[in-house]
Scaffold this active site. Structure first.
Site, PDB file in Angstrom:
ATOM      1  N   GLU A 119       0.843  -1.206   0.000  1.00  0.00           N
ATOM      2  CA  GLU A 119       0.000   0.000   0.000  1.00  0.00           C
ATOM      3  C   GLU A 119       0.865   1.238   0.000  1.00  0.00           C
ATOM      4  OE1 GLU A 119      -0.263   2.336   2.539  1.00  0.00           O
ATOM      5  OE2 GLU A 119      -2.025   3.449   1.871  1.00  0.00           O
ATOM      6  N   GLU A 120       1.956   1.188   0.719  1.00  0.00           N
ATOM      7  CA  GLU A 120       2.821   2.371   0.883  1.00  0.00           C
ATOM      8  C   GLU A 120       3.479   2.799  -0.421  1.00  0.00           C
ATOM      9  OE1 GLU A 120       2.579   4.045   3.390  1.00  0.00           O
ATOM     10  OE2 GLU A 120       2.290   2.854   5.183  1.00  0.00           O
TER      11      GLU A 120
HETATM   12  N1  DTR Z   1      -1.836   6.897   3.154  1.00  0.00           N
HETATM   13  C1  DTR Z   1      -1.958   6.211   4.451  1.00  0.00           C
HETATM   14  C2  DTR Z   1      -2.195   7.191   5.593  1.00  0.00           C
HETATM   15  C3  DTR Z   1      -3.365   8.068   5.356  1.00  0.00           C
HETATM   16  C4  DTR Z   1      -3.297   9.384   5.075  1.00  0.00           C
HETATM   17  N2  DTR Z   1      -4.612   9.864   4.951  1.00  0.00           N
HETATM   18  C5  DTR Z   1      -5.471   8.859   5.136  1.00  0.00           C
HETATM   19  C6  DTR Z   1      -6.881   8.818   5.085  1.00  0.00           C
HETATM   20  C7  DTR Z   1      -7.499   7.612   5.285  1.00  0.00           C
HETATM   21  C8  DTR Z   1      -6.744   6.461   5.534  1.00  0.00           C
HETATM   22  C9  DTR Z   1      -5.327   6.481   5.581  1.00  0.00           C
HETATM   23  C10 DTR Z   1      -4.717   7.711   5.380  1.00  0.00           C
HETATM   24  C11 DTR Z   1      -0.678   5.445   4.713  1.00  0.00           C
HETATM   25  O1  DTR Z   1       0.362   6.077   4.842  1.00  0.00           O
HETATM   26  O2  DTR Z   1      -0.769   4.232   4.822  1.00  0.00           O
HETATM   27 ZN    ZN Z   2       1.644   4.762   5.551  1.00  0.00          ZN
HETATM   28 ZN    ZN Z   3      -1.366   3.071   6.158  1.00  0.00          ZN
END
Ligand code: DTR
Ligand code: ZN
Ligand code: ZN
Ligand code: CA
Length: 437
Positions: free
Chosen positions: A168-169
């Site tokens: 996911e990252e």
């Molecule tokens: N992108 C996700 C963290 C994240 C940032 N904004 C949101 C909103 C809803 C869920 C997750 C996130 C990560 O770094 O995994």
């Molecule tokens: Zn993250």
């Molecule tokens: Zn995350």
């Protein structure tokens, strides 16, 4: 029951024998075993999963990132627990940046195969650290919820599926791969996807995704019942694994406790914590360890996940009609001692309560005859739900009572009061729910 345990068995045998002679002692009827609220998810179990993920990172170069040994070890850890709990698990492989990635899909056998409710979390971390809040928290919470489904023998009317996503990252790679590889028929069967990514930030906010209204309402009503205000998650749709599902037209929802954005003073007023500080100061850092977890947020969100999964996989396509106010925090009942209470804060209902107020009671307690159970209205009026009974040797009070509460103002704090009036049997309040039509 005011008999020493060693005599209880004889007493029970005596009652049973008497019952056989004089017409069976009434076991709990099916109606009395009415649908039970979602179980409390023990936060200690969720924290144990986080400790195990921390150990995995410690043993694998300090992270659980895509393409690293720590990620595959995390997948194997989660899969082993689900296999042992009777899930049908599938390891879906993909390649990204020259490395093999993995999604873990776990199906609960049974339920309507044409109506799938899915819950997911990404299991990978960044390379900088162990990723315990991001996103061990979501992964561990849905793992424990899956284990609770097995433990309680809950039979969802709809087909229940869980997903743990890889990479996911690096751009929602695993969840995109999963959705892109669904046939149109399979995709059409997924009636809802719930996403949990960062649900225990150390300086937490309580954010609910504002996507599908039914899923959103399920979460917002749950927190309202606990008297916890929520906000709409506004950091952007594309920010986690719900995005590919939403883009494919699947209803989505989820929970979030905040990342690197700063908590405002207004938010600190409503939620506590520290204004002017990030929700998670260790976001994508090496300090995202088991010390980077707010236990209360982890507990509340784990219970909210269970509530949503029980509610959305039940026979109805929407949560029970009307507004539900629920509290699933455990409250120990002192043996032959003082009464204890649990409460829900009812808001948003105009006028008086109905003549058929549904009062869901879930008490885990041996020899339930020891217990007196009352509903206490906001103005202090007491409605006895269950009297003391020296002969009722059955366990647990798990049923829904219908109360004529039409003389009561609906809004306010309603209490469930329980007192154990005999020695040698103990238990706890597991859940209290009010449903307004
Ligand atoms: N992108 C996700 C963290 C994240 C940032 N904004 C949101 C909103 C809803 C869920 C997750 C996130 C990560 O770094 O995994
Ligand atoms: Zn993250
Ligand atoms: Zn995350
Ligand atoms: Ca809990």
């Amino acid at each position: 029951m005011n008999l020493p345990a060693r005599h209880r068995a004889l007493a029970v045998a005596g009652l049973a024998l008497a019952g056989l002679l004089a017409g069976a002692v009434p076991a709990a009827t099916a109606a009395e075993q009415a649908a039970v609220a979602a179980p409390d998810i023990p936060v200690a179990n969720v924290k144990q999963h986080l400790a195990d993920l921390q150990s995995i990172a410690n043993a694998n170069g300090g992270n659980r990132a895509h393409g690293r040994s720590g990620y595959r070890a995390s997948i194997d850890f989660v899969k082993a627990k689900l296999d042992a709990a009777g899930y049908t698990t599938t390891l879906q492989q993909f390649t990204y940046n020259g490395s093999t990635g993995y999604n873990l899909i776990a199906d609960r056998p049974g339920g309507d195969p044409d109506q799938v409710i899915m819950a997911g979390s990404h299991l990978d971390s960044v390379t900088a650290g162990p990723g315990i809040n991001d996103n061990g928290s979501g992964s561990a919470a849905i793992l424990e919820t899956a284990l609770a489904v097995a433990r309680t023998g809950y039979q969802p009317a709809k087909h229940l599926r869980f997903g743990w996503w890889g990479a996911e990252e690096l751009g929602l790679v695993g969840s995109k791969y999963y959705v892109n590889n669904l046939s149109s028929t399979e995709r059409a069967k997924i009636k809802g996807y719930l996403n949990f990514d960062m649900i225990a930030s150390p300086n937490p906010g309580y954010f609910v995704y504002d996507d599908d209204p039914t899923i959103e309402k399920t979460f917002k009503d749950y927190f309202a019942g606990l008297g916890i205000p929520t906000e709409i998650e506004t950091e952007g749709d594309g920010r986690s694994d719900h995005a590919p599902f939403k883009n494919a037209g699947i209803p989505v929802g989820g929970l979030f406790t905040g990342a690197d954005y700063t908590k405002t003073s207004a938010q600190a007023q409503k939620w506590g914590g520290t204004a002017g500080q990030a929700f998670d100061r260790c976001y994508h850092s090496s300090c995202d360890t088991t010390a980077n977890i707010n236990d209360t947020a982890l507990d509340r969100n784990s219970d909210a996940i269970a509530h949503a999964i029980w509610t959305l996989t039940s026979g109805t396509t929407t949560p029970p009609a009307g507004k539900v106010f629920e509290n699933t925090t455990d409250v120990a009942i002192p043996d032959n001692g003082a009464a204890v209470t649990t409460s829900v804060n009812v808001t948003g209902i105009t006028g008086n309560a109905p003549g058929n107020l549904a009062v869901g009671v879930d008490i885990v307690h041996t020899w339930r005859g020891d217990l007196v159970v009352d509903l206490v209205a906001p103005d202090g009026t007491v409605y006895n739900l269950k009297p003391f009974s020296s002969s009722d040797s059955a366990d647990n009070v798990q049923t829904t009572y219908t109360v004529d509460a039409s003389s009561e103002t609906a809004n306010g704090t309603w209490k469930l009061r329980v007192q154990d009036r005999a020695t040698y049997d103990t238990g706890y309040i597991n859940g209290f729910k009010l449903t307004f039509p």
